[in-house]
Write a protein that holds these residues in place. Structure first.
Motif, short mmCIF file in Angstrom:
data_model
loop_
_atom_site.label_atom_id
_atom_site.label_comp_id
_atom_site.label_asym_id
_atom_site.label_seq_id
_atom_site.Cartn_x
_atom_site.Cartn_y
_atom_site.Cartn_z
N ASP A 22 103.42 -13.63 57.34
CA ASP A 22 103.95 -12.49 58.09
C ASP A 22 104.10 -11.27 57.18
O ASP A 22 104.60 -11.38 56.06
CB ASP A 22 105.32 -12.84 58.70
N ARG A 41 96.54 -9.77 60.04
CA ARG A 41 96.21 -11.21 60.07
C ARG A 41 95.09 -11.59 59.09
O ARG A 41 94.69 -12.76 59.07
CB ARG A 41 95.82 -11.62 61.49
N SER A 79 94.57 -14.94 54.51
CA SER A 79 93.92 -15.93 55.37
C SER A 79 92.94 -16.84 54.63
O SER A 79 92.43 -17.80 55.20
CB SER A 79 93.18 -15.22 56.51
N ARG A 83 97.04 -19.62 57.99
CA ARG A 83 97.36 -18.37 58.66
C ARG A 83 97.86 -17.35 57.64
O ARG A 83 98.52 -17.71 56.66
CB ARG A 83 98.43 -18.57 59.73
#
Length: 241
Positions: free
Chosen positions: A222, A86, A90, A219
């Motif tokens: 993926d 994650r 970002s 975000r």
């Protein structure tokens, strides 16, 4: 079990270590940001501060994660592996990064300082921190807590009340770190480090703060979990070669 679960459960077995390491480190371990590099397929680099992270990493999130990584005991550091996919990607615009920095400071004061202050008997200061409506109020509450902690530590030293003095000194030191967190997100992790020896559950709350901060702004895209697993496995194999 799905491929998603297989990949992610396997990733959770990677060993995180405090500090930066020659790649790959002993037992195939790295710090959280270095593990995130490997998992994302980015060229490895030693990360000793958030400035060492590639531009696609959010600086405040990386700084806070790195601070937790280095401060957590070995038995707690595994909590950070949930964030290994994650961090890469970002990074966001300066106003968003400023919002993240303010969030980390405010929430660390609101959620991590109060149990420490209550343990020291500073219940009014604890309530002021917990009830802070914004960063300015949180910093004012932390400043008051630092003053009261220092005064209590000095009084305890005069009485040779060493245990009470150590707790009061921890309050002063931790609340002072909170005042720096508005400019340096790694200092928000110092709040957790100062509170943890006296307040059970601190590390879990600190990780929850990171989780919430990652929901602000952009975000991370993926990352295929199986590919990330394979990259980490390859790095671990290299460590044992």
């Amino acid at each position: 079990m799905t491929g998603f679960d297989t990949g992610f459960d396997h990733i959770l077995n990677w060993r995180l270590l405090a500090g930066s390491h020659p790649f790959p480190g002993p037992d195939g371990g790295t710090c959280i940001n270095e593990a995130a590099l490997v998992a994302a397929g980015l060229p490895y680099r030693a990360i000793r501060s958030s400035d060492d992270c590639p531009p696609c990493f959010s600086r405040p999130l990386g700084a806070y994660a790195l601070g937790l990584n280095d401060a957590m005991p070995d038995g707690e550091r595994h909590r950070l592996m949930a964030f290994v996919l994650r961090l890469s990607g970002s990074a966001d615009a300066p106003p968003v990064e400023a919002e993240r920095t303010a969030f980390l400071a405010r929430e660390s004061i609101r959620r991590l300082l109060p149990p420490l202050l209550a343990r020291a008997g500073l219940h009014g200061r604890a309530a002021a921190c917990a009830d802070a409506a914004d960063l300015a109020a949180a910093l004012a509450a932390a400043r008051s807590a630092a003053w009261h902690g220092g005064a209590r530590a000095e009084a305890a030293a005069g009485r040779r009340a060493w245990v009470a003095g150590a707790l009061a000194a921890a309050v002063a030191r931790t609340a002072t770190a909170a005042l720096r967190a508005a400019d340096d997100p790694r200092c928000a992790a110092e709040i957790a480090e100062g509170a943890a020896p006296f307040a059970p559950g601190t590390w879990a709350r600190a990780v929850d703060i990171l989780d919430a901060a990652l929901l602000i702004g952009r975000r991370a895209p993926d990352i295929d979990r199986v590919a990330a697993r394979d990259r980490l496995d390859a790095a671990r194999a290299l460590a044992h070669a």
